[in-house]
Design an enzyme around this catalytic site. Structure first.
Site, PDB file in Angstrom:
ATOM      1  N   GLU A 102      -4.179   7.124  -4.299  1.00  0.00           N
ATOM      2  CA  GLU A 102      -4.419   6.698  -5.673  1.00  0.00           C
ATOM      3  C   GLU A 102      -5.895   6.607  -6.041  1.00  0.00           C
ATOM      4  OE1 GLU A 102      -4.084   1.907  -5.660  1.00  0.00           O
ATOM      5  OE2 GLU A 102      -2.207   2.937  -5.243  1.00  0.00           O
TER       6      GLU A 102
ATOM      7  N   HIS B  54      -1.253  -0.272  -9.789  1.00  0.00           N
ATOM      8  CA  HIS B  54      -1.853  -1.200  -8.831  1.00  0.00           C
ATOM      9  C   HIS B  54      -2.396  -2.446  -9.547  1.00  0.00           C
ATOM     10  CE1 HIS B  54      -3.753  -1.224  -4.559  1.00  0.00           C
ATOM     11  NE2 HIS B  54      -3.426  -2.444  -4.933  1.00  0.00           N
TER      12      HIS B  54
ATOM     13  N   ARG C 214       0.847  -1.192   0.000  1.00  0.00           N
ATOM     14  CA  ARG C 214       0.000   0.000   0.000  1.00  0.00           C
ATOM     15  C   ARG C 214       0.880   1.240   0.000  1.00  0.00           C
ATOM     16  NH1 ARG C 214      -3.312  -2.948  -1.381  1.00  0.00           N
ATOM     17  NH2 ARG C 214      -5.483  -3.230  -0.696  1.00  0.00           N
TER      18      ARG C 214
END
Length: 250
Positions: A198, A224, A169
Site C-alpha cells: 500500500e 488504513h 497488516r
C-alpha cells in the site's frame, strides 16, 4: 508514532546508527492501552459487513430503492468470533464482542492460559480457531516470518459463509487466496483496512482486490484508517513528543 515498523528500513538505520523510537517498545504499553481507535474500527467493519450497511446505503442512493429484503444480515450474538492475536487490540476487540453476546475465542501462543481464563476467552490452536469461527479478526504484528501466513489453507478451514477482517497488516494475507475465497463463496464477506504494497506507486490500480470490490458488495476496503482519529493521533503525537523531550534530549 506507530506500532508497526515495516515501512521503515531498520537495517539501514542500524547501519547508520539511527535510533528508532517507536510505540512498539513495551515501555509504551500502558499508554497504548488507552488508544482504542484500531479495535473500534475493526468492530465497526464487523458490524458493517454482517449487516450489509455499506451496500444498503449505496443501494438507497444509487438505485433509489427501499429494498430491505435484499440486505438481510446476521445477528452478532449468533456468531463465533475468532481473534488472531490477543494483545492490546485483540483484547479490546474481545471485550466489544462479548458486550454484543458473541462467543469469543482466540489464538496467541505468547499469552498465558491464565489470561485466557481471566478474560473468559476460549483458547484455541491456529487450526481450531479457523475451523470453529464464523468471523476471524486479525490483530497480530507482521514480520518476514509470517508473510502471507493467512492463505488458501486457512480460508479452506473456515466454515462456508464466514467472514474475515484484517486491520493489522496486508502482508499477513495472501490476497489471491482471499480473492478466490470470496469468489467461491467460501467467505460470505471480508473487510480490510490494510493491503499489501500500500506504500508503493499505483498499487490501487494494480490491486485485484480493489478491482473485485468495485463490482461486489461483500468486500469492504478502507485506506488504513485504523489509528486515524483526531483523538488517537493527537494523544499519540503529544505522548511521543513528551517522551522524546524527557528521555532522549536529556
Amino acid at each position: 508514532p506507530t506500532t508497526g515498523l515495516n515501512h521503515i528500513d531498520q537495517d539501514f538505520c542500524k547501519e547508520h546508527q539511527i535510533q528508532i523510537i517507536s510505540l512498539k517498545d513495551k515501555i509504551h504499553l500502558p499508554f497504548l492501552k488507552t488508544v482504542t481507535a484500531t479495535s473500534e474500527l475493526a468492530f465497526g467493519l464487523l458490524l458493517s459487513l454482517v449487516r450489509n450497511i455499506a451496500a444498503a446505503n449505496n443501494d438507497v442512493y444509487q438505485s433509489k430503492a427501499w429494498n430491505r429484503d435484499a440486505f438481510r444480515g446476521r445477528e452478532l450474538k449468533s456468531l463465533r468470533l475468532g481473534i488472531l492475536g490477543l494483545g492490546r487490540l485483540g483484547l479490546q476487540m474481545a471485550n466489544y464482542a462479548k458486550a454484543f453476546g458473541m462467543h469469543v475465542s482466540a489464538h496467541d501462543p505468547h499469552i498465558s492460559e491464565s489470561i485466557f481464563k481471566e478474560q473468559q476467552i476460549n483458547q484455541k490452536s491456529w487450526d481450531s480457531l479457523f475451523s470453529e469461527s464464523d468471523v476471524i479478526s486479525v490483530h497480530i504484528d507482521y514480520n518476514p516470518n509470517n508473510h502471507e501466513i493467512i492463505n488458501k489453507t486457512s480460508f479452506s478451514k473456515m466454515p462456508k459463509g464466514s467472514f474475515f477482517i484484517n486491520t493489522a497488516r496486508g502482508e499477513l494475507v495472501n490476497e489471491s487466496d482471499l480473492l478466490e475465497a470470496l469468489k467461491s463463496k467460501q467467505l460470505a464477506g471480508a473487510a480490510l483496512d490494510v493491503l499489501q504494497n500500500e506504500t508503493t506507486t499505483n498499487f490501487l490500480e494494480k490491486s485485484n482486490l480493489i478491482a473485485y470490490g468495485k463490482t461486489n458488495s461483500n468486500l469492504l476496503i478502507s485506506p488504513h484508517i485504523g489509528g486515524c482519529t483526531l483523538d488517537s493521533m493527537m494523544q499519540t503525537e503529544l505522548y511521543m513528543a513528551a517522551y522524546f523531550t524527557e528521555k532522549v534530549l536529556q
